[in-house]
Design a protein around this motif. Structure first.
Motif, PDB file in Angstrom:
ATOM      1  N   ARG A   1       0.818  -1.210   0.000  1.00  0.00           N
ATOM      2  CA  ARG A   1       0.000   0.000   0.000  1.00  0.00           C
ATOM      3  C   ARG A   1       0.852   1.260   0.000  1.00  0.00           C
ATOM      4  N   ALA A   2       2.114   1.117   0.381  1.00  0.00           N
ATOM      5  CA  ALA A   2       3.018   2.270   0.411  1.00  0.00           C
ATOM      6  C   ALA A   2       4.370   1.850  -0.145  1.00  0.00           C
ATOM      7  N   PRO A   3       4.449   1.560  -1.445  1.00  0.00           N
ATOM      8  CA  PRO A   3       5.715   1.078  -2.028  1.00  0.00           C
ATOM      9  C   PRO A   3       6.827   2.114  -2.013  1.00  0.00           C
ATOM     10  N   HIS A   4       6.489   3.383  -1.686  1.00  0.00           N
ATOM     11  CA  HIS A   4       7.506   4.428  -1.612  1.00  0.00           C
ATOM     12  C   HIS A   4       8.177   4.471  -0.244  1.00  0.00           C
ATOM     13  N   ILE A   5       7.722   3.644   0.689  1.00  0.00           N
ATOM     14  CA  ILE A   5       8.300   3.585   2.026  1.00  0.00           C
ATOM     15  C   ILE A   5       8.975   2.228   2.196  1.00  0.00           C
ATOM     16  N   ILE A   6      10.276   2.250   2.493  1.00  0.00           N
ATOM     17  CA  ILE A   6      11.042   1.015   2.642  1.00  0.00           C
ATOM     18  C   ILE A   6      11.535   0.923   4.072  1.00  0.00           C
ATOM     19  N   THR A   7      11.348  -0.235   4.672  1.00  0.00           N
ATOM     20  CA  THR A   7      11.766  -0.461   6.050  1.00  0.00           C
ATOM     21  C   THR A   7      13.048  -1.287   6.070  1.00  0.00           C
ATOM     22  N   GLU A   8      14.052  -0.780   6.766  1.00  0.00           N
ATOM     23  CA  GLU A   8      15.306  -1.502   6.983  1.00  0.00           C
ATOM     24  C   GLU A   8      15.502  -1.622   8.487  1.00  0.00           C
ATOM     25  N   GLY A   9      15.286  -2.824   9.021  1.00  0.00           N
ATOM     26  CA  GLY A   9      15.340  -3.003  10.470  1.00  0.00           C
ATOM     27  C   GLY A   9      14.192  -2.259  11.131  1.00  0.00           C
ATOM     28  N   THR A  10      14.537  -1.307  11.970  1.00  0.00           N
ATOM     29  CA  THR A  10      13.506  -0.526  12.668  1.00  0.00           C
ATOM     30  C   THR A  10      13.332   0.862  12.057  1.00  0.00           C
ATOM     31  N   VAL A  11      14.030   1.125  10.955  1.00  0.00           N
ATOM     32  CA  VAL A  11      13.997   2.464  10.348  1.00  0.00           C
ATOM     33  C   VAL A  11      13.204   2.435   9.051  1.00  0.00           C
ATOM     34  N   GLN A  12      12.337   3.424   8.890  1.00  0.00           N
ATOM     35  CA  GLN A  12      11.572   3.576   7.655  1.00  0.00           C
ATOM     36  C   GLN A  12      12.147   4.709   6.812  1.00  0.00           C
ATOM     37  N   TYR A  13      12.290   4.454   5.520  1.00  0.00           N
ATOM     38  CA  TYR A  13      12.792   5.457   4.587  1.00  0.00           C
ATOM     39  C   TYR A  13      11.691   5.779   3.590  1.00  0.00           C
ATOM     40  N   GLU A  14      11.261   7.032   3.608  1.00  0.00           N
ATOM     41  CA  GLU A  14      10.209   7.482   2.700  1.00  0.00           C
ATOM     42  C   GLU A  14      10.885   8.133   1.493  1.00  0.00           C
ATOM     43  N   LEU A  15      10.760   7.499   0.329  1.00  0.00           N
ATOM     44  CA  LEU A  15      11.477   7.951  -0.864  1.00  0.00           C
ATOM     45  C   LEU A  15      10.727   9.019  -1.639  1.00  0.00           C
ATOM     46  N   GLY A  16       9.540   9.349  -1.208  1.00  0.00           N
ATOM     47  CA  GLY A  16       8.725  10.343  -1.892  1.00  0.00           C
ATOM     48  C   GLY A  16       7.342  10.355  -1.281  1.00  0.00           C
ATOM     49  N   SER A  17       6.375  10.676  -2.100  1.00  0.00           N
ATOM     50  CA  SER A  17       4.990  10.706  -1.616  1.00  0.00           C
ATOM     51  C   SER A  17       4.094   9.975  -2.602  1.00  0.00           C
ATOM     52  N   LEU A  18       3.013   9.435  -2.088  1.00  0.00           N
ATOM     53  CA  LEU A  18       2.057   8.692  -2.908  1.00  0.00           C
ATOM     54  C   LEU A  18       0.855   9.577  -3.182  1.00  0.00           C
ATOM     55  N   LYS A  19       0.594   9.839  -4.457  1.00  0.00           N
ATOM     56  CA  LYS A  19      -0.553  10.646  -4.862  1.00  0.00           C
ATOM     57  C   LYS A  19      -1.416   9.805  -5.783  1.00  0.00           C
ATOM     58  N   GLY A  20      -2.526   9.337  -5.208  1.00  0.00           N
ATOM     59  CA  GLY A  20      -3.345   8.386  -5.941  1.00  0.00           C
ATOM     60  C   GLY A  20      -2.582   7.072  -6.039  1.00  0.00           C
ATOM     61  N   ARG A  21      -2.355   6.604  -7.251  1.00  0.00           N
ATOM     62  CA  ARG A  21      -1.589   5.369  -7.467  1.00  0.00           C
ATOM     63  C   ARG A  21      -0.189   5.669  -8.018  1.00  0.00           C
ATOM     64  N   GLU A  22       0.193   6.945  -7.952  1.00  0.00           N
ATOM     65  CA  GLU A  22       1.472   7.364  -8.522  1.00  0.00           C
ATOM     66  C   GLU A  22       2.423   7.809  -7.433  1.00  0.00           C
ATOM     67  N   ILE A  23       3.670   7.334  -7.512  1.00  0.00           N
ATOM     68  CA  ILE A  23       4.699   7.734  -6.549  1.00  0.00           C
ATOM     69  C   ILE A  23       5.448   8.944  -7.097  1.00  0.00           C
ATOM     70  N   HIS A  24       5.536   9.993  -6.302  1.00  0.00           N
ATOM     71  CA  HIS A  24       6.341  11.167  -6.638  1.00  0.00           C
ATOM     72  C   HIS A  24       7.628  11.078  -5.826  1.00  0.00           C
ATOM     73  N   TYR A  25       8.694  10.637  -6.483  1.00  0.00           N
ATOM     74  CA  TYR A  25       9.956  10.408  -5.788  1.00  0.00           C
ATOM     75  C   TYR A  25      10.692  11.716  -5.529  1.00  0.00           C
ATOM     76  N   ASP A  26      11.469  11.714  -4.439  1.00  0.00           N
ATOM     77  CA  ASP A  26      12.311  12.841  -4.055  1.00  0.00           C
ATOM     78  C   ASP A  26      13.767  12.373  -4.123  1.00  0.00           C
ATOM     79  N   PHE A  27      14.547  12.957  -5.020  1.00  0.00           N
ATOM     80  CA  PHE A  27      15.914  12.477  -5.252  1.00  0.00           C
ATOM     81  C   PHE A  27      16.767  12.543  -3.990  1.00  0.00           C
ATOM     82  N   GLU A  28      16.640  13.614  -3.214  1.00  0.00           N
ATOM     83  CA  GLU A  28      17.454  13.740  -2.002  1.00  0.00           C
ATOM     84  C   GLU A  28      17.124  12.628  -1.009  1.00  0.00           C
ATOM     85  N   LYS A  29      15.849  12.279  -0.916  1.00  0.00           N
ATOM     86  CA  LYS A  29      15.452  11.187  -0.017  1.00  0.00           C
ATOM     87  C   LYS A  29      15.939   9.842  -0.542  1.00  0.00           C
ATOM     88  N   MET A  30      15.968   9.718  -1.846  1.00  0.00           N
ATOM     89  CA  MET A  30      16.491   8.487  -2.445  1.00  0.00           C
ATOM     90  C   MET A  30      17.979   8.333  -2.131  1.00  0.00           C
TER      91      MET A  30
END
Length: 220
Positions: free
Chosen positions: A4-33
């Motif tokens: 449901r949130a493919p733009h959020i990746i969990t590594e251990g106990t930390v979540q990394y949000e690579l962008g935002s989800l708008k509808g069914r489209e991911i808007h990625y943020d390069f700095e967060k990537m």
């Protein structure tokens, strides 16, 4: 993976949000990537791993390709239907990046990173079955293309990776199955290694993305 949130990746106990989800489209943020890639790199390759500022342009292009931003890729001359041929000097980080990039898009079909020398060793033991096996429907990244030895099976010599690339080309033309690769060689050296026929097919198989020839060796 959170479907449901493919733009959020969990590594251990930390979540990394690579962008935002708008509808069914991911808007990625390069700095967060970049933050995620460096964190994941430290997990995979050790605490000394880091993203270098001088590599940002290369990584930006690779990220656009990985997230399938077709509009911006087209502006940069990158065909999202083809694979990536990532070239550059020894130690500049090609293999590490190809291993990392697929981690950003766990909702996409992953590719296996396979050293070319291992494929040749397999050919030496099993023969042409190995070439047939790598012409299957899987996605691969062939690592260190061009510096592997020729294969020898029961006294018969074979340019194994040249034959594998021809098989992957046929597969690409039939079903658009992608192939990626890393190499230390330039275009002329690849043609000398594999011949004009294979080099011609490589132009159709790959987008060439190249580090500057003066890129530092990160392993030092």
């Amino acid at each position: 993976m959170n479907y449901r949130a493919p733009h959020i990746i969990t590594e251990g106990t930390v979540q990394y949000e690579l962008g935002s989800l708008k509808g069914r489209e991911i808007h990625y943020d390069f700095e967060k990537m970049l933050v995620y890639l460096e964190a994941k790199g430290k997990l995979l390759f050790g605490k000394k791993f880091k993203i270098y500022h001088e590599d940002r342009d290369i990584i930006y292009r690779l990220c656009l390709y990985t997230i399938r931003d077709r509009k911006r890729c087209e502006q940069l001359g990158i065909d999202t239907e083809k694979g990536i041929l990532l070239s550059g000097p020894v130690g500049c980080g090609k293999t590490s990046l190809m291993k990392l990039l697929k981690c950003m898009v766990p909702h996409q079909r992953p590719y296996a990173v396979i050293p070319c020398r291992n494929i040749v060793f397999g050919f030496n033991h099993l023969g042409y079955k190995v070439i047939h096996d790598y012409g299957d429907a899987q996605f691969y990244c062939f690592d260190d293309l061009g510096v592997e030895p020729d294969g020898v099976h029961f006294g018969q010599e074979c340019n194994v990776m040249g034959e594998v690339l021809l098989s992957r080309y046929e597969l690409f033309m039939d079903s658009k199955r992608k192939t990626h690769a890393t190499t230390n060689l330039n275009a002329q050296e690849l043609e000398e290694r594999y011949g004009n026929r294979v080099r011609s097919r490589m132009r159709e198989l790959f987008n060439l993305i190249a580090f500057h020839k003066g890129s530092r060796d990160k392993r030092l």
